[in-house]
Scaffold this motif. Structure first.
Motif, PDB file in Angstrom:
ATOM      1  N   UNK A 158      52.852   5.157  12.955  1.00 14.74           N
ATOM      2  CA  UNK A 158      53.337   6.536  12.954  1.00 14.74           C
ATOM      3  C   UNK A 158      52.582   7.378  11.942  1.00 14.74           C
ATOM      4  N   UNK A 159      52.367   6.797  10.768  1.00 20.16           N
ATOM      5  CA  UNK A 159      51.658   7.505   9.708  1.00 20.16           C
ATOM      6  C   UNK A 159      50.196   7.752  10.112  1.00 20.16           C
ATOM      7  N   UNK A 160      49.619   6.737  10.708  1.00 25.62           N
ATOM      8  CA  UNK A 160      48.227   6.862  11.146  1.00 25.62           C
ATOM      9  C   UNK A 160      48.086   7.982  12.181  1.00 25.62           C
ATOM     10  N   UNK A 161      49.030   7.997  13.131  1.00 21.43           N
ATOM     11  CA  UNK A 161      49.010   9.047  14.155  1.00 21.43           C
ATOM     12  C   UNK A 161      49.229  10.424  13.545  1.00 21.43           C
ATOM     13  N   UNK A 162      50.172  10.504  12.613  1.00 16.89           N
ATOM     14  CA  UNK A 162      50.460  11.789  11.983  1.00 16.89           C
ATOM     15  C   UNK A 162      49.208  12.320  11.280  1.00 16.89           C
ATOM     16  N   UNK A 163      48.551  11.443  10.522  1.00 14.50           N
ATOM     17  CA  UNK A 163      47.355  11.879   9.794  1.00 14.50           C
ATOM     18  C   UNK A 163      46.224  12.254  10.754  1.00 14.50           C
ATOM     19  N   UNK A 164      46.099  11.516  11.843  1.00 19.06           N
ATOM     20  CA  UNK A 164      45.044  11.822  12.809  1.00 19.06           C
ATOM     21  C   UNK A 164      45.294  13.192  13.438  1.00 19.06           C
ATOM     22  N   UNK A 165      46.548  13.443  13.811  1.00 16.98           N
ATOM     23  CA  UNK A 165      46.893  14.741  14.402  1.00 16.98           C
ATOM     24  C   UNK A 165      46.667  15.865  13.393  1.00 16.98           C
ATOM     25  N   UNK A 166      47.006  15.599  12.122  1.00 20.20           N
ATOM     26  CA  UNK A 166      46.773  16.605  11.074  1.00 20.20           C
ATOM     27  C   UNK A 166      45.289  16.945  10.969  1.00 20.20           C
ATOM     28  N   UNK A 167      44.449  15.915  11.063  1.00 19.43           N
ATOM     29  CA  UNK A 167      43.007  16.153  10.973  1.00 19.43           C
ATOM     30  C   UNK A 167      42.528  17.041  12.119  1.00 19.43           C
ATOM     31  N   UNK A 168      43.076  16.759  13.303  1.00 22.89           N
ATOM     32  CA  UNK A 168      42.674  17.548  14.468  1.00 22.89           C
ATOM     33  C   UNK A 168      43.137  19.005  14.326  1.00 22.89           C
ATOM     34  N   UNK A 169      44.391  19.183  13.927  1.00 19.91           N
ATOM     35  CA  UNK A 169      44.902  20.544  13.731  1.00 19.91           C
ATOM     36  C   UNK A 169      44.093  21.260  12.653  1.00 19.91           C
TER      37      UNK A 169
END
Ligand code: GDP
Length: 326
Positions: A263-274
């Motif tokens: 979940x954390x990995x996904x959250x950080x990845x999405x943050x990078x994209x945004x």
């Protein structure tokens, strides 16, 4: 061959040398073109070593006790063996160039602790610029061995959203007075707060604070009823007396556990994209502001729109045409 200046800087950052960390942050904060390319090279070396920190945003209205809280939390974390970095996103530094958050007398004890590193808000021209610098400073700190990074911001709309987009857990500090609570806990805040703490729960105000926390916790349970989402816990603490701080931190850690590693990995990845698109938008906005062809039509367009002879739609087309043709 001896290492080039930047490689040496990267090695010193990785070794956790304080002066190097300061220099590296100054470099990533700079908007000069040559600095930007040096910063990119530096970050290429540092990024693979970054990402290891617990990243926490801390917000609340001025006077709620953010710096007192960070002083207490940071000192406790250091005593537990952590290395704590504190960054700030100060919206007042964007508009005026002056800094409210970055006042030097703040966090006097923590700032002299060898295991803590406190950096005032960069004064880039835009929120996007500040966010960019802060995100890169976080990489520098993480590569330098800081395993907790706290990002402080003031409770004014967009800067909170921006900080929420760069941390794992967002902690919102509030006060027990009802008026404050209603104003402070706006709907937007509830959407980004992962943990809420009613501060100044001491002296005469302790009971009041506990009652407010209970009310708010009840309201939140209703909002989240029937979902399996994380329900932001509402705690009380006294930053001044350093009470309840460890419990608040315990909930921060529990929030991470709730997200889980994936979940954390996904959250950080999405943050990078945004964040990627936010940076692009910010850069385009800057270019538009500094473009000569746009500057050449700006005054005409402005007066035509103001006297009603040109519609906004036509005016916007005129500006974009000027920009595209250059
Ligand atoms: P900030 O503007 O959110 O950073 O707030 P400060 O940390 O500067 O605190 C504002 C004022 O509230 C200061 O006078 C603090 O001493 C006081 N304060 C902060 N935390 C507490 C607390 O837990 N209890 C009490 N009674 N006062 C506090």
């Amino acid at each position: 061959m001896p290492p080039s200046g930047d490689t040496a800087l990267a090695q010193d950052v990785l070794a956790g040398r304080r002066a190097a960390i300061s220099r590296a942050i100054t470099l990533v904060e700079s908007s000069r073109r040559d600095h930007r390319s040096d910063a990119r090279e530096l970050l290429e070396v540092l990024t693979p070593k970054a990402g290891g920190a617990v990243r926490v945003g801390i917000s609340g209205v001025p006077g709620v006790g953010k710096s007192t809280f960070i002083e207490a939390l940071g000192s406790w974390l250091v005593s537990e063996g952590h290395k704590v970095g504190v960054l700030a996103v100060d919206p007042s530094s964007i508009r005026t160039g002056g800094s409210v958050l970055g006042d030097k007398t703040r966090m006097a004890t923590l700032s002299t602790n060898p295991d803590a590193y406190i950096r005032p808000s960069p004064t880039a021209g835009t929120l996007g610029g500040v966010a960019r610098a802060t995100m890169q400073s976080m990489t520098v700190l993480e590569a330098g061995g800081y395993d907790v990074v706290l990002v402080e911001t003031v409770g004014v709309g967009q800067s909170e959203i921006t900080v929420a987009g760069m941390v794992d857990t967002f902690l919102f500090l509030t006060l027990s007075r009802t008026g404050d609570q209603l104003q402070g806990i706006k709907k937007g805040i509830l959407e980004i707060a992962d943990v809420i703490a009613v501060n100044k729960a001491d002296g005469d105000r302790e009971e009041e604070a506990k009652a407010s926390a209970k009310d708010l916790a009840g309201a939140l349970r209703l909002v989240y009823a029937g979902t399996n989402e994380w329900v932001p816990p509402v705690l009380t603490c006294s930053a001044l007396e350093a009470r309840g701080i460890d419990t608040v931190w315990g909930r921060v850690i529990r929030h991470r556990e709730f997200m889980g590693q994936n979940g954390l990995k996904e959250k950080r990845a999405q943050q990078q994209l945004d964040f990627t698109w936010a940076l692009v938008r910010d850069e385009l906005d800057q270019r538009l502001r500094t473009d000569d062809a746009v500057a050449a039509v700006r005054a005409d367009v402005r007066s035509a729109v103001l006297d009603g002879s040109m519609s906004a739609v036509v005016a916007a087309d005129r500006i974009l045409e000027a920009y595209d043709n250059e």
